[in-house]
Design an enzyme around this catalytic site. Structure first.
Site, PDB file in Angstrom:
ATOM      1  N   ASP A   1       0.942  -0.984   0.089  1.00  0.00           N
ATOM      2  CA  ASP A   1       0.052  -0.101   0.134  1.00  0.00           C
ATOM      3  C   ASP A   1       0.814   1.144   0.172  1.00  0.00           C
ATOM      4  OD1 ASP A   1      -3.363   0.540   1.414  1.00  0.00           O
ATOM      5  OD2 ASP A   1      -2.083   2.212   0.770  1.00  0.00           O
TER       6      ASP A   1
ATOM      7  N   GLY B   1      -5.058   4.763   1.652  1.00  0.00           N
ATOM      8  CA  GLY B   1      -4.969   3.842   2.669  1.00  0.00           C
ATOM      9  C   GLY B   1      -4.397   4.491   3.961  1.00  0.00           C
TER      10      GLY B   1
ATOM     11  N   ALA C   1     -10.735  -5.495  -8.368  1.00  0.00           N
ATOM     12  CA  ALA C   1     -11.765  -4.736  -7.779  1.00  0.00           C
ATOM     13  C   ALA C   1     -12.214  -3.625  -8.999  1.00  0.00           C
ATOM     14  CB  ALA C   1     -11.469  -4.022  -6.366  1.00  0.00           C
TER      15      ALA C   1
ATOM     16  N   TYR D   1     -12.477   8.153 -14.346  1.00  0.00           N
ATOM     17  CA  TYR D   1     -12.292   7.104 -13.352  1.00  0.00           C
ATOM     18  C   TYR D   1     -13.158   5.907 -13.809  1.00  0.00           C
ATOM     19  CZ  TYR D   1     -12.230   4.410  -8.895  1.00  0.00           C
ATOM     20  OH  TYR D   1     -11.935   3.493  -8.053  1.00  0.00           O
TER      21      TYR D   1
END
Ligand code: UDP
Length: 328
Positions: free
Chosen positions: A33, A38, A123, A155
């Site tokens: 990450d 995050g 995802a 996006y």
């Protein structure tokens, strides 16, 4: 079987919940990450849990670091590619990095998974449905996007390109890749910082501040608890019939944003009032919202035998409890 799981974006909201579930099931988890959205706060409790000692490995780096990614994908047997920009606000503020993370990042992850023949879950997002307002939304539906002058669609289309890439790998090399379109996912540890509606409304209600309803509040959404989303992800990655497929994961209880605000006021016993704010005051003048977004979960059910079913009241109670505790 002891598994080694790699989660890109594992210090994020969904990734950290997924990591914890695999650790609780006795497996080993590797996280990469870059902490763009995050946060170490999301995984602190995992790192400090003696039961997970030596089974939880965290790398703070970008997925663009191909040498590191080569090492991690090589070590692990299963990859969850969750690293992506999140939140409408974040995407509008960071249009360029949002696109490159999706396009270049996914190209690196899929290329390496293909090289080592590792299972991978990609995802994607319900944003990929674009302006479609039919309900429920099915994976095979046609899609209409707004113009390229409106950043929000960059996006959506870059995530759609990720989906095409995943499907192409499956079709050309039989890579075991499952693709999920996540609808609005909520739960403990989600931050309101990037614009997400439920943590923002709950925080405002608990402080008796005005609840900021964007537009006229008639737009609708469904919400899913992150715990149930994680269960679906874990099941899908081990379901061969899901490879090469795009699958919705979302809730089915449709609610308007105005009703959501009213429900949160009631549940928290807040004295907050609704404050309707025109979109152009929140985002730019050319911002477009989605009027309605309800998933069909038929495909998910047919693949794994279940779908999220926690009702909105329970989800809200969990979030309210968490935000109250955090404020203490
Ligand atoms: N929203 C709102 N007030 C807020 C944050 C969001 O009215 O403080 C609205 C937003 O315009 C959208 C819905 O709530 O219609 C869900 O927003 P979110 O950013 O959580 O997710 P989206 O579905 O837009 O990706």
């Amino acid at each position: 079987m002891h598994r080694k799981i790699l989660i890109t974006g594992g210090a994020g909201f969904v990734g950290s919940h997924l990591a914890e579930k695999y650790l609780r099931a006795g497996h080993e988890v590797y996280v990469i990450d870059n902490l763009s959205t995050g946060s170490l706060k999301n995984i602190e409790h995992i790192q400090n849990n003696p039961a997970f000692k030596d089974r939880f490995h965290v790398t703070i780096d970008t997925i663009f670091n191909e040498t590191k990614m080569l090492e991690l994908v090589g070590i692990c047997d299963t990859v969850f590619h969750l690293a992506a920009a999140v939140g409408v606000k974040y995407i509008l503020d960071n249009p360029l990095s949002s696109i490159t993370t999706n396009i270049r990042g996914t190209e690196i992850v899929l290329g390496l998974c293909n090289k080592f023949r590792k299972k991978v879950l990609l995802a994607s997002t319900s944003e990929a449905y674009g302006k479609q307002v039919k309900a429920p939304l099915c994976e095979e539906d046609d899609i209409t996007f707004g113009s390229s002058g409106k950043s929000r669609w960059s996006y959506a289309t870059s995530k759609l390109m990720d989906e095409f890439m995943g499907i192409a790998y499956y079709r050309t090399t039989k890579l075991p890749v499952a693709i999920v379109r996540l609808f609005n996912t909520v739960g403990p540890r989600q931050t309101g910082q990037y614009g997400m509606v439920i943590p923002n409304f709950v925080q405002q209600a608990l402080r008796d501040q005005n609840i900021t309803v964007f537009g006229d509040g008639s737009q609708t959404r469904t919400f899913t608890h992150v715990r149930e989303v994680s269960d679906c992800l874990m099941k899908l990655i081990d379901t061969p019939a899901a490879y090469g497929q795009v699958v919705n994961i979302g809730g089915t209880e449709e609610i308007s944003i105005q009703s959501l605000a009213e429900r949160i006021i009631k549940k928290t016993g807040s004295s907050s009032k609704l404050s309707f704010i025109p979109y152009e005051q929140v985002y730019s003048a050319d911002f477009e919202d989605m009027g309605r977004r309800v998933p069909s979960t038929e495909k998910l059910r047919s693949l794994i035998g279940f779908a999220p079913e926690l009702d909105l009241d329970e989800i809200l109670e969990d979030v309210i409890r968490f935000i109250k505790e955090e404020a203490r």
